[in-house]
Scaffold this motif. Sequence first.
Motif, short mmCIF file in Angstrom:
data_model
loop_
_atom_site.label_atom_id
_atom_site.label_comp_id
_atom_site.label_asym_id
_atom_site.label_seq_id
_atom_site.Cartn_x
_atom_site.Cartn_y
_atom_site.Cartn_z
N ILE A 100 -6.69 -1.27 34.37
CA ILE A 100 -5.39 -1.54 34.14
C ILE A 100 -4.71 -1.36 34.92
N ILE A 101 -4.91 -1.06 35.75
CA ILE A 101 -3.98 -0.35 37.00
C ILE A 101 -4.55 -2.47 37.82
N ALA A 102 -4.69 -2.96 37.57
CA ALA A 102 -5.11 -4.28 37.71
C ALA A 102 -4.39 -5.14 37.37
N VAL A 103 -3.99 -5.07 36.60
CA VAL A 103 -3.84 -6.41 34.57
C VAL A 103 -1.62 -6.09 34.99
N LEU A 104 -1.98 -4.58 34.37
CA LEU A 104 -0.41 -4.35 34.94
C LEU A 104 0.34 -4.35 36.11
N SER A 105 -0.63 -4.57 37.15
CA SER A 105 0.04 -4.79 38.84
C SER A 105 0.17 -6.29 39.11
N ALA A 106 -0.92 -7.50 38.03
CA ALA A 106 -0.66 -8.69 38.12
C ALA A 106 0.28 -9.24 37.16
N ALA A 107 0.69 -8.40 36.30
CA ALA A 107 1.78 -8.48 35.09
C ALA A 107 3.50 -7.66 35.63
N GLY A 108 3.44 -8.22 36.96
CA GLY A 108 4.20 -8.21 37.75
C GLY A 108 5.27 -6.44 37.57
N HIS A 109 4.37 -5.66 37.38
CA HIS A 109 4.84 -3.45 36.54
C HIS A 109 4.30 -2.99 37.92
N GLN A 110 4.69 -1.90 37.90
CA GLN A 110 4.29 -0.35 38.66
C GLN A 110 3.70 -0.28 37.50
N CYS A 111 1.87 -0.26 37.72
CA CYS A 111 0.90 1.15 37.24
C CYS A 111 1.08 2.75 38.22
N VAL A 112 1.90 3.86 37.05
CA VAL A 112 1.40 5.02 38.02
C VAL A 112 0.75 5.43 37.03
N PRO A 113 -0.56 5.46 38.11
CA PRO A 113 -1.96 6.20 36.92
C PRO A 113 -2.14 7.90 37.71
N VAL A 114 -2.09 8.47 36.20
CA VAL A 114 -2.41 10.19 36.18
C VAL A 114 -3.74 10.20 35.47
N PRO A 115 -4.97 10.06 36.33
CA PRO A 115 -5.96 10.01 35.88
C PRO A 115 -6.30 11.82 35.44
#
Length: 276
Positions: free
Chosen positions: A22-37
């Motif tokens: 999820i982090i990798a894909v959203l970053s590749a799409a140009g967005h900032q992924c803020v994870p809350v595990p």
Amino acid sequence: MQKKVLALHDLSGFGRSSLVPIIAVLSAAGHQCVPVPTAVFSTHTAIPGWVNTDLTGAMQGTVEQYDRLGLRFEAVYAGFLGSAAQIGYVREAALRLKADGGLTLIDPVMGDNGKVYGTYTAEMCTRMRELCAIADIITPNTTEAAILLDRDPADKPRNADEAWDWLRALRQTYGAQAVLTGLDFEPGRVGSGCFDGEGGALSLHRRIDRYYPGTGDLFAAVMLGALLNGAPLGAACERAGEFVGDCIAYTAARQTDPMHGVQFEKLLGRVMEGES
């Protein structure tokens, strides 16, 4: 302005599922992924012997800090949850932290292949409906859709007409745009369907006879990335299905252990902003 996604999911260290793709894909799409595990697992739960740490206690404080900071997210995206208590925190995050005009995506992770996951209780399956009721988009597979519609988890659409019936029922019941994955009523083909209340599409691709955990996370992340870049729902689902199919084909050709997940890393360039 770069868009921010609040991603409330588990973090599985090995196996390419949940927050890793999820982090990798959203970053590749140009967005900032803020994870809350929601929890940390040594591996995804299909690999025996996993060890986990529940992070329910950290979720409320995280939401409150982000609220105090004035952070608002163009998307709040929730998936696998470790306990029934976490459902309330996800709801709070969506209601407090979603930006005006943003979207809440709920991937109601509860089961697959006609069976409920062993970590999910009856209470969790029931309360997952609370999250779907506040969602803008839901992305169940056929097992999860059956649960949400009070059907036998082993039930699934047997043809295109039934797929449309399920999509309309999900839309009517939860008021969200519905994306239904794992459709396999045509021999040799598998895919998804989507319905936003006015229209939609079925998108089927060549089936590769392998099962890899984590592909649902990969699909939803690619779809969300495309939506945030302006793609309509049908096109976003089509793009996500093609990407997952390409990753499965790439991985199957290398004959790695299916439990290690799909090798998406070298294909990430295909989800970059502006690419199909």
